[in-house]
Scaffold this motif. Structure first.
Motif, PDB file in Angstrom:
ATOM      1  N   UNK A  87       4.493 -18.917   2.384  1.00  0.00           N
ATOM      2  CA  UNK A  87       4.338 -18.274   1.071  1.00  0.00           C
ATOM      3  C   UNK A  87       2.888 -17.861   0.798  1.00  0.00           C
ATOM      4  N   UNK A  88       2.008 -17.999   1.792  1.00  0.00           N
ATOM      5  CA  UNK A  88       0.592 -17.683   1.572  1.00  0.00           C
ATOM      6  C   UNK A  88       0.365 -16.187   1.339  1.00  0.00           C
ATOM      7  N   UNK A  89       1.198 -15.357   1.940  1.00  0.00           N
ATOM      8  CA  UNK A  89       1.065 -13.901   1.794  1.00  0.00           C
ATOM      9  C   UNK A  89       2.325 -13.362   1.136  1.00  0.00           C
ATOM     10  N   UNK A  90       2.183 -12.971  -0.134  1.00  0.00           N
ATOM     11  CA  UNK A  90       3.344 -12.481  -0.900  1.00  0.00           C
ATOM     12  C   UNK A  90       3.023 -11.107  -1.494  1.00  0.00           C
ATOM     13  N   UNK A  91       2.389 -10.249  -0.689  1.00  0.00           N
ATOM     14  CA  UNK A  91       1.897  -8.974  -1.229  1.00  0.00           C
ATOM     15  C   UNK A  91       3.000  -8.160  -1.883  1.00  0.00           C
ATOM     16  N   UNK A  92       4.137  -8.070  -1.211  1.00  0.00           N
ATOM     17  CA  UNK A  92       5.230  -7.256  -1.756  1.00  0.00           C
ATOM     18  C   UNK A  92       6.521  -8.066  -1.705  1.00  0.00           C
ATOM     19  N   UNK A  93       7.151  -8.196  -2.878  1.00  0.00           N
ATOM     20  CA  UNK A  93       8.429  -8.891  -2.983  1.00  0.00           C
ATOM     21  C   UNK A  93       9.474  -7.914  -3.498  1.00  0.00           C
ATOM     22  N   UNK A  94      10.641  -7.954  -2.896  1.00  0.00           N
ATOM     23  CA  UNK A  94      11.751  -7.125  -3.367  1.00  0.00           C
ATOM     24  C   UNK A  94      12.757  -8.032  -4.066  1.00  0.00           C
ATOM     25  N   UNK A 354      -1.995  -0.178  -8.223  1.00  0.00           N
ATOM     26  CA  UNK A 354      -3.458  -0.216  -8.086  1.00  0.00           C
ATOM     27  C   UNK A 354      -4.070  -0.978  -9.257  1.00  0.00           C
ATOM     28  N   UNK A 355      -3.510  -0.797 -10.448  1.00  0.00           N
ATOM     29  CA  UNK A 355      -3.990  -1.548 -11.615  1.00  0.00           C
ATOM     30  C   UNK A 355      -3.782  -3.046 -11.384  1.00  0.00           C
ATOM     31  N   UNK A 356      -2.588  -3.433 -10.895  1.00  0.00           N
ATOM     32  CA  UNK A 356      -2.313  -4.852 -10.659  1.00  0.00           C
ATOM     33  C   UNK A 356      -3.236  -5.432  -9.596  1.00  0.00           C
ATOM     34  N   UNK A 357      -3.388  -4.714  -8.489  1.00  0.00           N
ATOM     35  CA  UNK A 357      -4.235  -5.215  -7.393  1.00  0.00           C
ATOM     36  C   UNK A 357      -5.687  -5.334  -7.839  1.00  0.00           C
ATOM     37  N   UNK A 358      -6.169  -4.337  -8.595  1.00  0.00           N
ATOM     38  CA  UNK A 358      -7.554  -4.367  -9.076  1.00  0.00           C
ATOM     39  C   UNK A 358      -7.761  -5.496 -10.085  1.00  0.00           C
ATOM     40  N   UNK A 359      -6.747  -5.803 -10.870  1.00  0.00           N
ATOM     41  CA  UNK A 359      -6.832  -6.911 -11.829  1.00  0.00           C
ATOM     42  C   UNK A 359      -6.922  -8.262 -11.123  1.00  0.00           C
ATOM     43  N   UNK A 360      -6.372  -8.352  -9.886  1.00  0.00           N
ATOM     44  CA  UNK A 360      -6.436  -9.605  -9.143  1.00  0.00           C
ATOM     45  C   UNK A 360      -5.100 -10.236  -8.805  1.00  0.00           C
ATOM     46  N   UNK A 361      -4.003  -9.517  -9.052  1.00  0.00           N
ATOM     47  CA  UNK A 361      -2.696 -10.074  -8.685  1.00  0.00           C
ATOM     48  C   UNK A 361      -2.616 -10.266  -7.165  1.00  0.00           C
ATOM     49  N   UNK A 362      -1.875 -11.284  -6.765  1.00  0.00           N
ATOM     50  CA  UNK A 362      -1.740 -11.616  -5.337  1.00  0.00           C
ATOM     51  C   UNK A 362      -0.626 -10.839  -4.650  1.00  0.00           C
ATOM     52  N   UNK A 363       0.250 -10.272  -5.438  1.00  0.00           N
ATOM     53  CA  UNK A 363       1.369  -9.514  -4.912  1.00  0.00           C
ATOM     54  C   UNK A 363       2.156  -8.952  -6.077  1.00  0.00           C
ATOM     55  N   UNK A 364       3.244  -8.272  -5.757  1.00  0.00           N
ATOM     56  CA  UNK A 364       3.967  -7.576  -6.816  1.00  0.00           C
ATOM     57  C   UNK A 364       5.425  -7.389  -6.431  1.00  0.00           C
ATOM     58  N   UNK A 365       6.196  -6.836  -7.356  1.00  0.00           N
ATOM     59  CA  UNK A 365       7.647  -6.664  -7.183  1.00  0.00           C
ATOM     60  C   UNK A 365       8.033  -5.193  -7.058  1.00  0.00           C
ATOM     61  N   UNK A 366       9.037  -4.952  -6.218  1.00  0.00           N
ATOM     62  CA  UNK A 366       9.700  -3.644  -6.183  1.00  0.00           C
ATOM     63  C   UNK A 366      11.206  -3.878  -6.232  1.00  0.00           C
ATOM     64  N   UNK A 367      11.922  -2.831  -6.656  1.00  0.00           N
ATOM     65  CA  UNK A 367      13.383  -2.941  -6.773  1.00  0.00           C
ATOM     66  C   UNK A 367      14.105  -2.160  -5.687  1.00  0.00           C
ATOM     67  N   UNK A 368      13.351  -1.403  -4.858  1.00  0.00           N
ATOM     68  CA  UNK A 368      13.989  -0.546  -3.862  1.00  0.00           C
ATOM     69  C   UNK A 368      13.146  -0.529  -2.587  1.00  0.00           C
ATOM     70  N   UNK A 369      13.788  -0.655  -1.406  1.00  0.00           N
ATOM     71  CA  UNK A 369      13.026  -0.674  -0.138  1.00  0.00           C
ATOM     72  C   UNK A 369      12.186   0.578   0.069  1.00  0.00           C
ATOM     73  N   UNK A 370      12.609   1.689  -0.533  1.00  0.00           N
ATOM     74  CA  UNK A 370      11.888   2.950  -0.362  1.00  0.00           C
ATOM     75  C   UNK A 370      10.504   2.970  -0.986  1.00  0.00           C
ATOM     76  N   UNK A 371      10.180   1.946  -1.777  1.00  0.00           N
ATOM     77  CA  UNK A 371       8.843   1.852  -2.371  1.00  0.00           C
ATOM     78  C   UNK A 371       7.899   0.979  -1.546  1.00  0.00           C
ATOM     79  N   UNK A 372       8.432   0.306  -0.533  1.00  0.00           N
ATOM     80  CA  UNK A 372       7.656  -0.717   0.183  1.00  0.00           C
ATOM     81  C   UNK A 372       6.406  -0.143   0.837  1.00  0.00           C
ATOM     82  N   UNK A 373       6.509   1.010   1.516  1.00  0.00           N
ATOM     83  CA  UNK A 373       5.342   1.558   2.216  1.00  0.00           C
ATOM     84  C   UNK A 373       4.210   1.863   1.243  1.00  0.00           C
ATOM     85  N   UNK A 374       4.559   2.472   0.114  1.00  0.00           N
ATOM     86  CA  UNK A 374       3.545   2.842  -0.888  1.00  0.00           C
ATOM     87  C   UNK A 374       2.841   1.605  -1.430  1.00  0.00           C
TER      88      UNK A 374
END
Length: 533
Positions: A87-94, A354-374
């Protein structure tokens, strides 16, 4: 069909046992679930009563604030027990419901974590809840597969995402299982079965029983979960801290108790998450009697609004001081087949992340696999070789106050916004009572939170006689008129066949009932559960 086991005269099932029930509801699993239900249900009921008492104080004029009696917890230096390697790397969670095909697609996506959801994106019919437990057990064992009607076969890739199970909130009942004549807490049902069937296989492959805990409102609720986890670890002779949890901060009361929640769960917690859509819903619901806090159109309530920006920054600062992750919120957009529209969708997602990452979040959520690359690209650029951003402490921020977190939100209330709220809520409720809790509507993957924001906003506008930007006062009569007109619009949009075979009229009736009654109902899923297919 088999007779149900009667291990305890106090526990009973309202559904017959077919093959799938026999897979999940084995005698040892039922025995464990019964132990938890008998030990923890009365405490859970008292926690729900405490929620009501706190809400009555706020309704009477007392605004939420940081508690003076827990000041020492906020001021002292301490940290959580620790975070497992996987769980150390949780950059992108679906995220997505526990339906077999979706589980496979989510675990195969280019993401770090899949949050398998028994809560807001699942309409919890008995069949779906049981099938979901089987799907997760098969996923953990690596045996999950799904064959589509067209013959296409779905299977797991060799290195799937890490699995985290989101159980249902404390307020939700599992009406198909009764303890002493009352529906048992759905949270204990989901937790007990997922843990019982999967903890050994998860630990054997270097992972563990990981959970997301939703809708929490107080540190006392966190302490309740900590006791559930510790009793479970002792029962199965597991080291303290084997069970790990991430808590969603998606209620207004909880944002004032984040240090205390982390402290109460310090043996088991690994992070907090900005559940921002539900948080907006909770802001409306908690401050429903406070006319000066009524929100504008839903489309205006974005993360750059001061009260939401303060929430995100305080969560990051609080978590990182304690060695816990600060997870970002949901990107609900669905990629479009139209290249021009899709480019616009991905740009909006990129800016948000970019706002979340710049604020300092460790990772974030997406609802669709098609957003993962971005989204991967955004966090890869922000984090570089670091697995997370625990080193970002936001020490430059001025202290965030209760006034910052409660700040009124500027913006217009428009006829267009009100009509959009009605259309989205009716379509979501129709899908939910028909058995689908995860619904694409107007280019967004919606779950219950969107419908909750939509209907509570209108309720609050009616309750406080707010005016639209054209000067018209929002009344029950105006809402009913728009509801009838928007129901007709939905009929035209979905087509006569879909409309006549659906449950749109029932959905509109429920929307009308919960939006015009004098007392705001806490969750639409509670009356919706009675209509669930």
């Amino acid at each position: 069909m088999m007779n149900q086991p009667t291990l305890s005269p106090d526990l009973s099932f309202t559904q017959p046992f077919h093959d799938n029930e026999q897979i999940v509801l084995t005698e040892p699993a039922i025995r464990f679930m019964t132990e938890l239900v008998s030990e923890f249900t009365s405490q859970r009921n008292e926690l729900l009563n405490a929620r009501q008492r706190r809400q009555q104080e706020i309704d009477a004029g007392k605004l939420p604030d940081f508690a003076p009696e827990t000041l020492s917890i906020r001021q002292k230096a301490w940290s959580i027990r620790g975070i497992p390697q996987d769980l150390q790397n949780r950059r992108v969670e679906i995220t997505g419901p526990v339906e077999r095909k979706m589980v496979i697609n989510a675990l195969n996506a280019d993401v770090n974590v899949f949050m398998a959801d028994f809560e807001d994106s699942l309409a919890p019919s008995w069949e779906k809840v049981i099938d979901g437990q089987i799907a997760l057990r098969d996923a953990v064992n690596g045996t999950i597969s799904y064959t589509h009607d067209n013959g296409k076969i779905y299977q797991l890739k060799p290195e799937p995402a890490v699995l985290i199970c989101r159980v249902r909130g404390l307020h939700l009942p599992e009406r198909h299982v009764q303890w002493q004549g009352e529906a048992i807490p759905a949270s204990l049902f989901d937790f007990a079965l997922y843990f019982f069937h999967n903890h050994q296989a998860l630990l054997a492959k270097g992972s563990g029983p990981y959970f997301y805990l939703p809708k929490m409102q107080s540190w006392q609720e966190a302490a309740w979960w900590s006791r559930v986890f510790s009793v479970t670890e002792d029962r199965f002779s597991l080291p303290r801290g084997t069970i790990k949890a991430t808590v969603l901060i998606e209620t207004l009361p909880a944002v004032f108790q984040m240090d205390e929640i982390l402290y109460a769960l310090r043996d088991h917690i690994v992070g907090l998450n900005c559940g921002r859509w539900d948080y907006i819903f909770s802001y409306i619901k908690t401050l429903k009697n406070h006319s000066d806090r009524a929100l504008p159109d839903r489309q205006s309530v974005t993360m750059d609004q001061p009260f939401l920006d303060a929430y995100s920054r305080l969560l990051i600062n609080t978590c990182h001081r304690r060695g816990a992750f600060a997870m970002g919120g949901m990107a609900a957009f669905i990629p479009s087949k139209d290249p021009e529209k899709n480019a616009a969708v991905l740009e909006r997602v990129r800016a948000d992340k970019m706002r979340e990452a710049a604020n300092g979040h460790d990772g974030t959520w997406i609802a669709h696999p098609g957003l993962a690359d971005t989204v991967n690209a955004v966090f890869d650029q922000a984090l570089g070789n670091r697995p997370n951003q625990l080193d970002v402490l936001r020490g430059q921020d001025a202290p965030i106050t209760a006034d910052d977190l409660l700040a009124p939100c500027p913006g217009e209330r428009t006829e267009q916004g009100m009509r959009a709220n009605i259309r989205v809520a009716v379509q979501y409720i129709e899908a939910w009572i028909s058995g689908n809790g995860c619904v694409p509507i107007y280019g967004l993957m919606e779950d219950a939170a969107t419908a909750e924001i939509s209907r509570t906003s209108i309720w609050q506008w009616i309750h406080h006689q707010k005016s639209l930007s054209d000067g018209r006062v929002v009344t029950k009569a105006l809402f009913r008129q728009m509801l009838a007109e928007e129901l007709h619009t939905i009929q035209q949009e979905v087509g006569e066949q879909r409309f006549s075979h659906g449950r749109f009229t029932e959905a509109a009736n429920l929307m009308e009932q919960i939006t015009t009654q004098d007392e705001l109902i806490d969750f639409l899923t509670l009356p919706g559960y009675a209509l669930l297919a």
